[in-house]
Design a protein around this motif. Sequence first.
Motif, PDB file in Angstrom:
ATOM      1  N   TYR A  85       0.842  -1.195   0.000  1.00  0.00           N
ATOM      2  CA  TYR A  85       0.000   0.000   0.000  1.00  0.00           C
ATOM      3  C   TYR A  85       0.881   1.251   0.000  1.00  0.00           C
ATOM      4  CZ  TYR A  85      -3.568  -3.359   1.396  1.00  0.00           C
ATOM      5  OH  TYR A  85      -4.414  -4.438   1.453  1.00  0.00           O
ATOM      6  N   GLY A  86       0.401   2.272  -0.684  1.00  0.00           N
ATOM      7  CA  GLY A  86       1.150   3.518  -0.753  1.00  0.00           C
ATOM      8  C   GLY A  86       1.041   4.350   0.507  1.00  0.00           C
ATOM      9  N   ARG A  87      -0.074   4.214   1.218  1.00  0.00           N
ATOM     10  CA  ARG A  87      -0.281   4.994   2.436  1.00  0.00           C
ATOM     11  C   ARG A  87      -0.921   4.118   3.492  1.00  0.00           C
ATOM     12  NH1 ARG A  87      -4.233  10.315   2.986  1.00  0.00           N
ATOM     13  NH2 ARG A  87      -3.863  10.693   5.222  1.00  0.00           N
ATOM     14  N   LEU A  88      -0.378   4.180   4.691  1.00  0.00           N
ATOM     15  CA  LEU A  88      -0.878   3.369   5.804  1.00  0.00           C
ATOM     16  C   LEU A  88      -1.226   4.278   6.979  1.00  0.00           C
ATOM     17  CD1 LEU A  88       1.712   0.444   5.774  1.00  0.00           C
ATOM     18  CD2 LEU A  88      -0.661   0.310   5.021  1.00  0.00           C
ATOM     19  N   THR A  89      -2.344   3.977   7.630  1.00  0.00           N
ATOM     20  CA  THR A  89      -2.753   4.655   8.859  1.00  0.00           C
ATOM     21  C   THR A  89      -3.077   3.591   9.892  1.00  0.00           C
ATOM     22  OG1 THR A  89      -3.708   6.468   7.564  1.00  0.00           O
ATOM     23  CG2 THR A  89      -4.316   6.323   9.884  1.00  0.00           C
ATOM     24  N   PHE A  90      -2.484   3.720  11.073  1.00  0.00           N
ATOM     25  CA  PHE A  90      -2.635   2.709  12.114  1.00  0.00           C
ATOM     26  C   PHE A  90      -3.393   3.298  13.302  1.00  0.00           C
ATOM     27  CE2 PHE A  90       1.061   1.615   9.668  1.00  0.00           C
ATOM     28  CZ  PHE A  90       1.080   0.239   9.604  1.00  0.00           C
ATOM     29  N   CYS A  91      -3.957   2.413  14.123  1.00  0.00           N
ATOM     30  CA  CYS A  91      -4.607   2.845  15.357  1.00  0.00           C
ATOM     31  C   CYS A  91      -4.693   1.677  16.325  1.00  0.00           C
ATOM     32  CB  CYS A  91      -6.003   3.419  15.093  1.00  0.00           C
ATOM     33  SG  CYS A  91      -7.293   2.172  14.830  1.00  0.00           S
ATOM     34  N   TYR A  92      -4.830   2.004  17.596  1.00  0.00           N
ATOM     35  CA  TYR A  92      -5.142   1.010  18.633  1.00  0.00           C
ATOM     36  C   TYR A  92      -5.693   1.759  19.830  1.00  0.00           C
ATOM     37  CZ  TYR A  92      -0.654   2.244  20.874  1.00  0.00           C
ATOM     38  OH  TYR A  92       0.388   2.899  21.471  1.00  0.00           O
ATOM     39  N   GLU A  93      -6.363   1.042  20.720  1.00  0.00           N
ATOM     40  CA  GLU A  93      -6.987   1.659  21.883  1.00  0.00           C
ATOM     41  C   GLU A  93      -5.942   2.010  22.939  1.00  0.00           C
ATOM     42  OE1 GLU A  93     -10.404  -0.162  23.662  1.00  0.00           O
ATOM     43  OE2 GLU A  93     -10.929  -1.192  21.807  1.00  0.00           O
ATOM     44  N   ALA A  94      -6.168   3.146  23.610  1.00  0.00           N
ATOM     45  CA  ALA A  94      -5.331   3.491  24.757  1.00  0.00           C
ATOM     46  C   ALA A  94      -5.590   2.482  25.871  1.00  0.00           C
ATOM     47  CB  ALA A  94      -5.645   4.904  25.232  1.00  0.00           C
ATOM     48  N   GLY A  95      -4.531   2.050  26.512  1.00  0.00           N
ATOM     49  CA  GLY A  95      -4.692   1.036  27.551  1.00  0.00           C
ATOM     50  C   GLY A  95      -3.390   0.760  28.264  1.00  0.00           C
ATOM     51  N   PRO A  96      -3.320  -0.359  28.950  1.00  0.00           N
ATOM     52  CA  PRO A  96      -2.142  -0.662  29.767  1.00  0.00           C
ATOM     53  C   PRO A  96      -0.880  -0.961  28.966  1.00  0.00           C
ATOM     54  CG  PRO A  96      -3.662  -2.525  29.745  1.00  0.00           C
ATOM     55  CD  PRO A  96      -4.375  -1.387  29.084  1.00  0.00           C
ATOM     56  N   THR A  97      -1.010  -1.190  27.657  1.00  0.00           N
ATOM     57  CA  THR A  97       0.185  -1.476  26.869  1.00  0.00           C
ATOM     58  C   THR A  97       0.988  -0.218  26.553  1.00  0.00           C
ATOM     59  OG1 THR A  97      -1.175  -1.380  24.855  1.00  0.00           O
ATOM     60  CG2 THR A  97      -0.786  -3.548  25.821  1.00  0.00           C
ATOM     61  N   GLY A  98       0.448   0.945  26.851  1.00  0.00           N
ATOM     62  CA  GLY A  98       1.227   2.174  26.722  1.00  0.00           C
ATOM     63  C   GLY A  98       1.302   2.705  25.304  1.00  0.00           C
ATOM     64  N   TYR A  99       2.340   3.507  25.072  1.00  0.00           N
ATOM     65  CA  TYR A  99       2.482   4.215  23.800  1.00  0.00           C
ATOM     66  C   TYR A  99       3.645   3.700  22.964  1.00  0.00           C
ATOM     67  CZ  TYR A  99      -0.367   7.476  26.496  1.00  0.00           C
ATOM     68  OH  TYR A  99      -1.342   8.041  27.280  1.00  0.00           O
ATOM     69  N   GLY A 100       4.187   2.541  23.303  1.00  0.00           N
ATOM     70  CA  GLY A 100       5.350   2.027  22.582  1.00  0.00           C
ATOM     71  C   GLY A 100       5.060   1.768  21.114  1.00  0.00           C
ATOM     72  N   VAL A 101       3.904   1.173  20.802  1.00  0.00           N
ATOM     73  CA  VAL A 101       3.555   0.886  19.403  1.00  0.00           C
ATOM     74  C   VAL A 101       3.396   2.193  18.630  1.00  0.00           C
ATOM     75  CG1 VAL A 101       1.809  -0.144  17.901  1.00  0.00           C
ATOM     76  CG2 VAL A 101       2.486  -1.311  20.008  1.00  0.00           C
ATOM     77  N   HIS A 102       2.771   3.181  19.240  1.00  0.00           N
ATOM     78  CA  HIS A 102       2.607   4.481  18.581  1.00  0.00           C
ATOM     79  C   HIS A 102       3.961   5.085  18.236  1.00  0.00           C
ATOM     80  CE1 HIS A 102       1.330   8.673  17.969  1.00  0.00           C
ATOM     81  NE2 HIS A 102       2.352   8.979  18.766  1.00  0.00           N
ATOM     82  N   ARG A 103       4.880   5.105  19.176  1.00  0.00           N
ATOM     83  CA  ARG A 103       6.183   5.721  18.939  1.00  0.00           C
ATOM     84  C   ARG A 103       6.970   4.946  17.890  1.00  0.00           C
ATOM     85  NH1 ARG A 103       6.484   6.270  25.278  1.00  0.00           N
ATOM     86  NH2 ARG A 103       5.554   8.345  25.543  1.00  0.00           N
ATOM     87  N   LEU A 104       6.867   3.622  17.913  1.00  0.00           N
ATOM     88  CA  LEU A 104       7.586   2.811  16.937  1.00  0.00           C
ATOM     89  C   LEU A 104       7.079   3.070  15.522  1.00  0.00           C
ATOM     90  CD1 LEU A 104       9.522   0.560  16.127  1.00  0.00           C
ATOM     91  CD2 LEU A 104       7.763  -1.097  16.769  1.00  0.00           C
ATOM     92  N   ILE A 105       5.767   3.039  15.335  1.00  0.00           N
ATOM     93  CA  ILE A 105       5.194   3.249  14.002  1.00  0.00           C
ATOM     94  C   ILE A 105       5.431   4.680  13.527  1.00  0.00           C
ATOM     95  CG2 ILE A 105       3.032   3.287  12.701  1.00  0.00           C
ATOM     96  CD1 ILE A 105       2.076   0.948  14.369  1.00  0.00           C
TER      97      ILE A 105
END
Length: 374
Positions: free
Chosen positions: A55-75
């Motif tokens: 895909y030429g453009r990707l947008t990701f999301c996930y719910e705020a919760g106990p797993t923190g913001y690590g996935v957000h910062r990585l992506i």
Amino acid sequence: MANYSEAYVAFDTSKLRNAVAIAEGGRAGDVRFFGEIDNTPTAVRRLVKKLSGKYGRLTFCYEAGPTGYGVHRLISDLGHRCDVVAPSLIPKKPGDRVKTNRRDAVGLAKLLRAGELTAVWVPDERHEAMRDLTRARDTAVADQRAKCQQVTALLLRLGRHYPGKSKWGKAHWAWLSKQELAQPEQRIVFEEMLLALRQVQERIQRLEEAIRAAVPEWSLEPVVTALMALRGIDLVSAATFLAEIGDLSRFRTPRELMGYLGLVPSENSTGETIRRGPITKAGNRRARRVLVESAWSYRYPPRVGRAKQPRVEAAPPAVRTIAWKAQTRLYARYRALLRRGKLKTVVITALARELAGFIWAVSREVALSPTQAN
């Protein structure tokens, strides 16, 4: 070559595994469950690399919760947009009674493509560390409150009543040290309770000292200094409020901040009938509690005490004007609402709502001051 150059990817995160769903762009775009991957940076990078080739453009999301913001910062570091979604604002069908990781991921992907999700503000690592520090102090204060209640309850069962007016001051501690209990087992319990109470008080002092040491190196230190000019707000309460709320410039108006804090009235209106109830209590409860506690100080006539004077002088002139205006307006508002027969707790909540507006104005002045200086 894929038919769709855009895709929306949703994670249903957990401690060990992430369920992944993909919704391709366009109204007729396919929505499918991709599968589960390990909740590790290596697995997330592998997934992003694989989807980036399709895909030429990707947008990701996930719910705020106990797993923190690590996935957000990585992506985000990989160059893609990733929203952390507010769970309480996710649209849900009233009749949907089945919840699985797969269904949650697919539903999030559909809502992300439709633009129906509300993203939360994501702090940087330094700000998140300050939030952890202020929350540790908040936890210690709650622990102290519980231990004080345990000591009071024990003495009440034994018929011991403190004759003074104010508890937990020097006079009260002197009175506690003189209490002699008849049973040795109860003496042990009483001494252990007092020891635990002293330890938690020392823990609070250490955490407050850590907050004072950390604020000068924090990006929001100018706002903390400015907020301390307001009555009822000291360094710890200002740092706690900003650690929970973050950058106040993202709120375009004071009403947005009041609504975010849950200090606006709830409403259940239909047709010509308008029903307004108690405050919504939405948003961050710790920040709301700090405001309510600070609002109690506006019961008294406007003045700047000797201890408060250095904090007021450290603030810019425009902030001092706002702080004095807050004192005069909120005190007048307090007296007016009491004369109308409002309960004192309701009045204080109303003052807390208006205090949020003054805090917004102070932060705006601090944000504008560098530009004015140029």
